[in-house]
Design a protein around this motif. Structure first.
Motif, PDB file in Angstrom:
ATOM      1  N   GLU A  67      13.066  -5.468  19.625  1.00  0.00           N
ATOM      2  CA  GLU A  67      12.184  -5.266  20.774  1.00  0.00           C
ATOM      3  C   GLU A  67      10.837  -4.645  20.411  1.00  0.00           C
ATOM      4  OE1 GLU A  67      13.192  -2.071  23.556  1.00  0.00           O
ATOM      5  OE2 GLU A  67      14.948  -1.656  22.309  1.00  0.00           O
ATOM      6  N   HIS A  68      10.768  -3.932  19.274  1.00  0.00           N
ATOM      7  CA  HIS A  68       9.508  -3.310  18.863  1.00  0.00           C
ATOM      8  C   HIS A  68       8.810  -4.108  17.757  1.00  0.00           C
ATOM      9  CE1 HIS A  68      10.416   0.099  21.356  1.00  0.00           C
ATOM     10  NE2 HIS A  68      11.518   0.373  20.697  1.00  0.00           N
ATOM     11  N   LYS A  69       9.124  -5.381  17.635  1.00  0.00           N
ATOM     12  CA  LYS A  69       8.587  -6.205  16.551  1.00  0.00           C
ATOM     13  C   LYS A  69       7.063  -6.150  16.491  1.00  0.00           C
ATOM     14  CE  LYS A  69       8.440 -10.957  14.819  1.00  0.00           C
ATOM     15  NZ  LYS A  69       8.929 -12.352  15.005  1.00  0.00           N
ATOM     16  N   ASP A  70       6.409  -6.317  17.653  1.00  0.00           N
ATOM     17  CA  ASP A  70       4.950  -6.330  17.670  1.00  0.00           C
ATOM     18  C   ASP A  70       4.370  -4.997  17.210  1.00  0.00           C
ATOM     19  OD1 ASP A  70       5.002  -8.902  18.579  1.00  0.00           O
ATOM     20  OD2 ASP A  70       4.712  -8.392  20.686  1.00  0.00           O
ATOM     21  N   LEU A  71       5.041  -3.901  17.551  1.00  0.00           N
ATOM     22  CA  LEU A  71       4.586  -2.570  17.151  1.00  0.00           C
ATOM     23  C   LEU A  71       4.703  -2.392  15.640  1.00  0.00           C
ATOM     24  CD1 LEU A  71       3.692   0.323  18.067  1.00  0.00           C
ATOM     25  CD2 LEU A  71       6.133   0.870  18.230  1.00  0.00           C
ATOM     26  N   PHE A  72       5.846  -2.786  15.083  1.00  0.00           N
ATOM     27  CA  PHE A  72       6.090  -2.582  13.656  1.00  0.00           C
ATOM     28  C   PHE A  72       5.332  -3.566  12.773  1.00  0.00           C
ATOM     29  CE2 PHE A  72      10.458  -0.918  15.069  1.00  0.00           C
ATOM     30  CZ  PHE A  72       9.992   0.383  15.140  1.00  0.00           C
ATOM     31  N   SER A  73       5.161  -4.798  13.247  1.00  0.00           N
ATOM     32  CA  SER A  73       4.566  -5.835  12.393  1.00  0.00           C
ATOM     33  C   SER A  73       3.123  -5.524  12.012  1.00  0.00           C
ATOM     34  CB  SER A  73       4.632  -7.198  13.090  1.00  0.00           C
ATOM     35  OG  SER A  73       3.825  -7.214  14.254  1.00  0.00           O
ATOM     36  N   GLU A  74       2.467  -4.672  12.765  1.00  0.00           N
ATOM     37  CA  GLU A  74       1.100  -4.295  12.442  1.00  0.00           C
ATOM     38  C   GLU A  74       1.025  -3.292  11.296  1.00  0.00           C
ATOM     39  OE1 GLU A  74      -1.696  -5.669  13.695  1.00  0.00           O
ATOM     40  OE2 GLU A  74      -0.274  -7.050  14.648  1.00  0.00           O
ATOM     41  N   VAL A  75       2.133  -2.616  11.027  1.00  0.00           N
ATOM     42  CA  VAL A  75       2.071  -1.536  10.027  1.00  0.00           C
ATOM     43  C   VAL A  75       3.062  -1.700   8.887  1.00  0.00           C
ATOM     44  CG1 VAL A  75       1.129   0.169  11.625  1.00  0.00           C
ATOM     45  CG2 VAL A  75       3.610  -0.075  11.433  1.00  0.00           C
ATOM     46  N   LEU A  76       4.163  -2.437   9.107  1.00  0.00           N
ATOM     47  CA  LEU A  76       5.206  -2.534   8.088  1.00  0.00           C
ATOM     48  C   LEU A  76       5.696  -3.975   7.943  1.00  0.00           C
ATOM     49  CD1 LEU A  76       7.392   0.553   9.096  1.00  0.00           C
ATOM     50  CD2 LEU A  76       5.956   0.390   7.055  1.00  0.00           C
ATOM     51  N   HIS A  77       6.164  -4.291   6.740  1.00  0.00           N
ATOM     52  CA  HIS A  77       6.801  -5.587   6.509  1.00  0.00           C
ATOM     53  C   HIS A  77       8.015  -5.375   5.618  1.00  0.00           C
ATOM     54  CE1 HIS A  77       7.457  -9.826   5.781  1.00  0.00           C
ATOM     55  NE2 HIS A  77       7.520  -9.556   4.488  1.00  0.00           N
ATOM     56  N   PHE A  78       9.152  -5.957   6.031  1.00  0.00           N
ATOM     57  CA  PHE A  78      10.375  -5.871   5.238  1.00  0.00           C
ATOM     58  C   PHE A  78      10.726  -7.240   4.700  1.00  0.00           C
ATOM     59  CE2 PHE A  78      15.132  -5.923   5.079  1.00  0.00           C
ATOM     60  CZ  PHE A  78      15.242  -5.107   3.959  1.00  0.00           C
ATOM     61  N   ASP A  79      10.865  -7.334   3.390  1.00  0.00           N
ATOM     62  CA  ASP A  79      11.267  -8.576   2.740  1.00  0.00           C
ATOM     63  C   ASP A  79      12.761  -8.472   2.447  1.00  0.00           C
ATOM     64  OD1 ASP A  79      11.822 -10.687   0.993  1.00  0.00           O
ATOM     65  OD2 ASP A  79       9.815 -10.661   0.135  1.00  0.00           O
ATOM     66  N   ASN A  80      13.571  -9.228   3.191  1.00  0.00           N
ATOM     67  CA  ASN A  80      15.019  -9.103   3.009  1.00  0.00           C
ATOM     68  C   ASN A  80      15.524  -9.813   1.759  1.00  0.00           C
ATOM     69  OD1 ASN A  80      14.879 -11.784   3.820  1.00  0.00           O
ATOM     70  ND2 ASN A  80      15.717 -11.418   5.861  1.00  0.00           N
ATOM     71  N   LEU A  81      14.656 -10.583   1.099  1.00  0.00           N
ATOM     72  CA  LEU A  81      15.046 -11.200  -0.178  1.00  0.00           C
ATOM     73  C   LEU A  81      14.985 -10.190  -1.318  1.00  0.00           C
ATOM     74  CD1 LEU A  81      13.213 -14.655   0.048  1.00  0.00           C
ATOM     75  CD2 LEU A  81      15.661 -14.207   0.343  1.00  0.00           C
ATOM     76  N   THR A  82      13.967  -9.327  -1.288  1.00  0.00           N
ATOM     77  CA  THR A  82      13.791  -8.341  -2.361  1.00  0.00           C
ATOM     78  C   THR A  82      14.140  -6.929  -1.915  1.00  0.00           C
ATOM     79  OG1 THR A  82      11.449  -8.073  -1.755  1.00  0.00           O
ATOM     80  CG2 THR A  82      11.972  -9.717  -3.442  1.00  0.00           C
ATOM     81  N   ASN A  83      14.505  -6.760  -0.632  1.00  0.00           N
ATOM     82  CA  ASN A  83      14.819  -5.435  -0.067  1.00  0.00           C
ATOM     83  C   ASN A  83      13.684  -4.439  -0.299  1.00  0.00           C
ATOM     84  OD1 ASN A  83      17.274  -5.869   1.232  1.00  0.00           O
ATOM     85  ND2 ASN A  83      18.455  -5.555  -0.631  1.00  0.00           N
ATOM     86  N   THR A  84      12.471  -4.895  -0.022  1.00  0.00           N
ATOM     87  CA  THR A  84      11.310  -4.014  -0.148  1.00  0.00           C
ATOM     88  C   THR A  84      10.635  -3.851   1.210  1.00  0.00           C
ATOM     89  OG1 THR A  84       9.934  -5.915  -0.790  1.00  0.00           O
ATOM     90  CG2 THR A  84      10.827  -4.558  -2.568  1.00  0.00           C
ATOM     91  N   LEU A  85      10.216  -2.624   1.474  1.00  0.00           N
ATOM     92  CA  LEU A  85       9.488  -2.303   2.698  1.00  0.00           C
ATOM     93  C   LEU A  85       8.061  -1.973   2.296  1.00  0.00           C
ATOM     94  CD1 LEU A  85       9.825  -1.778   5.802  1.00  0.00           C
ATOM     95  CD2 LEU A  85      10.106   0.634   5.211  1.00  0.00           C
TER      96      LEU A  85
END
Length: 500
Positions: A304-322
């Motif tokens: 539900e907070h995707k729009d809020l988080f996408s501006e500041v953080l990105h999580f790559d679930n292939l490499t498990n990096t934030l």
């Protein structure tokens, strides 16, 4: 000729003119850009100057070829990116924010880059711009692409490069800043943060355009930093708070999302390798490992907070990096007073003396009950030792050496499922030997099974425990046990905090 304006000298967005500084990797970038056909990946933290350096190097090359700048953030650009494999002779296509593309598009672009490299394409070249490990992400879609692309990683800029940027701006505005060295250190290698701090410093000193005569500026850097932090708080506090809370505030839990944010803040890089972070912080392995391994973190960031988080953080679930999307956000969280912030979020303490809140001891015949208890506690963000969840870590280890400290000291409580098979199994005998002394420490919680012969566990009746009846509903009883265990750990947390 008009005097340079503050906002054009120390730029907070866009391509700098007066303050452009060639990063350490500029020469490699220059050569890679002029190499025909061969793909290029430029990766590194946000705000480090990647896109600016690419544009400047292309201008310097002066090839006259068409340059297409595309961003995966823009809907219209994403459509063009998806169609690129169908185009010919498009010149140099710069794809920014590559990590935001869907997997299908990433796969198509990876395959296309391989084709362009094999054909030594004269008039088509793709440059991928992304956060850390963008190259790894790209190669994961086409492993044989690795030898057909150049990957240039922009590290955080050395302090002398940041000082060069500040000095260029001073020259344009005809000023000397008394806080130059402090700004350079505070920028922590980010050109973007350096620009922002210089801009705010000049505003505070009423420097709005180039001075007519050279001027020495005296200003308190603490005041500037406080003003910047206050302004950034209005922009980022909500995102920081919502992330630290997680999907639901669980005061008795181990605050895994708060710890992840804290690790990102105190790290030297702007990307957090969560696998390595968990290794470095074993006391949080159970809780943080759970939200990563079970996909809770990925679901949370895309919820539900995707729009809020996408501006500041990105999580790559292939490499498990934030990774940090906005350099101002990492500057903000690095300046948070973390004890105060934890209390504001709703956690009175983030200090834990044990690696696990609970360790489960049980015979294999009662695994269904153990698993139900484990799942219930894990959802509440508690750290639970459950052998099935630890099998990968136990591989190649001396099992007795691995398990012994967990049951002796590393779990706040041992929850022992006293079913009829418990005293008959080798491993349950071994485990009980490790924790039997803890009955006197009020650290063992027995669960008495209805079909277990009473004489076997008479001694445990001296201590508070819970009855379990095999004839009744498993889920209902497991939920009851979980609720009682949560209440117990919450009481311990409150008691420990009141003694501090």
């Amino acid at each position: 000729m008009p005097q340079p304006l503050l906002e054009d000298v120390y730029k907070r967005s866009g391509i700098p003119t007066y303050t452009f500084v060639r990063p350490t990797e500029y020469q490699r970038l220059y050569v890679a850009l002029r190499t025909k056909g061969r793909g290029l990946v430029v990766e590194g933290p946000s705000g480090i100057g990647k896109t600016t350096s690419i544009i400047k190097a292309i201008e310097e090359l002066g090839t006259g070829s068409t340059v297409i700048k595309l961003s995966a953030r823009k809907n219209e650009d994403r459509a063009r990116i998806e169609n690129l494999p169908n185009e010919k002779n498009f010149g140099t296509a710069i794809i920014d924010d590559f990590h935001r593309l869907n997997d299908q598009t990433k796969q198509a672009i990876a395959d296309f880059m391989k084709t362009l490299a094999d054909e030594d394409a004269e008039n088509s070249k793709i440059v991928i711009v992304g956060i850390n490990k963008a190259g790894d992400s790209l190669v994961s879609f086409a492993p044989d692409l690795n030898n057909r692309i150049d990957t240039i990683r922009f590290e955080t800029n050395p302090i002398d490069k940041v000082i060069e940027l500040i000095t260029n701006g001073e020259g344009a505005l005809k000023i000397n800043l008394n806080t130059k060295e402090e700004i350079a250190r505070e920028a922590n290698g980010s050109f973007h943060i350096a620009q922002l701090l210089c801009y705010e410093t000049c505003l505070a000193a009423n420097i709005l355009e180039a001075e007519t005569e050279h001027n020495h500026v005296e200003i308190s850097f603490d005041l500037v930093r406080e003003k910047v932090f206050e302004d950034l708080g209005r922009q980022f506090y909500l995102a920081a708070r919502e992330f630290a809370t997680g999907p639901k505030l669980r005061r008795e839990g181990r605050a895994p999302y708060l710890h992840i944010l804290h690790w990102l803040a105190v790290g030297n890089e702007w990307t957090l390798d969560l696998v390595q972070a968990i290794r470095d912080n074993p006391e949080q392995r159970g809780s943080v490992g759970q939200v990563v391994d079970k996909g809770f973190l990925d679901s949370f960031l895309n919820g539900e907070h995707k729009d809020l988080f996408s501006e500041v953080l990105h999580f790559d679930n292939l490499t498990n990096t934030l990774s940090v999307e906005d350099p101002k956000f990492v500057y903000y969280i690095r300046n948070i007073l973390w004890n105060k912030f934890a209390r504001q979020v709703g956690y009175s303490s983030i200090t834990f003396k044990t690696s696990y809140d609970f360790a489960l001891s049980f015979a294999g015949s009662d695994r269904d009950v153990a698993e139900a208890i484990f799942e219930g506690l894990s959802v509440e963000e508690l750290s639970v030792f459950y052998d099935k969840n630890e099998q990968a870590r136990i591989l190649a280890e001396n099992v007795e050496d691995y398990l012994s400290p967990i049951y002796r000291t590393e779990a706040q409580f041992v929850v022992v499922l006293l079913g009829p098979e418990y005293p008959k199994r080798i491993w349950t005998k071994f485990e009980s030997e490790q924790f039997k002394h803890r009955f006197g420490e009020n650290s063992v919680i027995p669960i008495w099974f209805s079909y277990a012969p009473p004489s076997l566990f008479d001694e445990t009746r001296k201590y508070g425990g819970i009855e379990y009846n095999r004839d009744k509903d498993l889920t209902e009883q497991a939920n009851y046990i979980v609720d009682k265990l949560i209440q117990k750990i919450a009481e311990v947390r409150i008691s420990a905090n009141s003694e501090q």
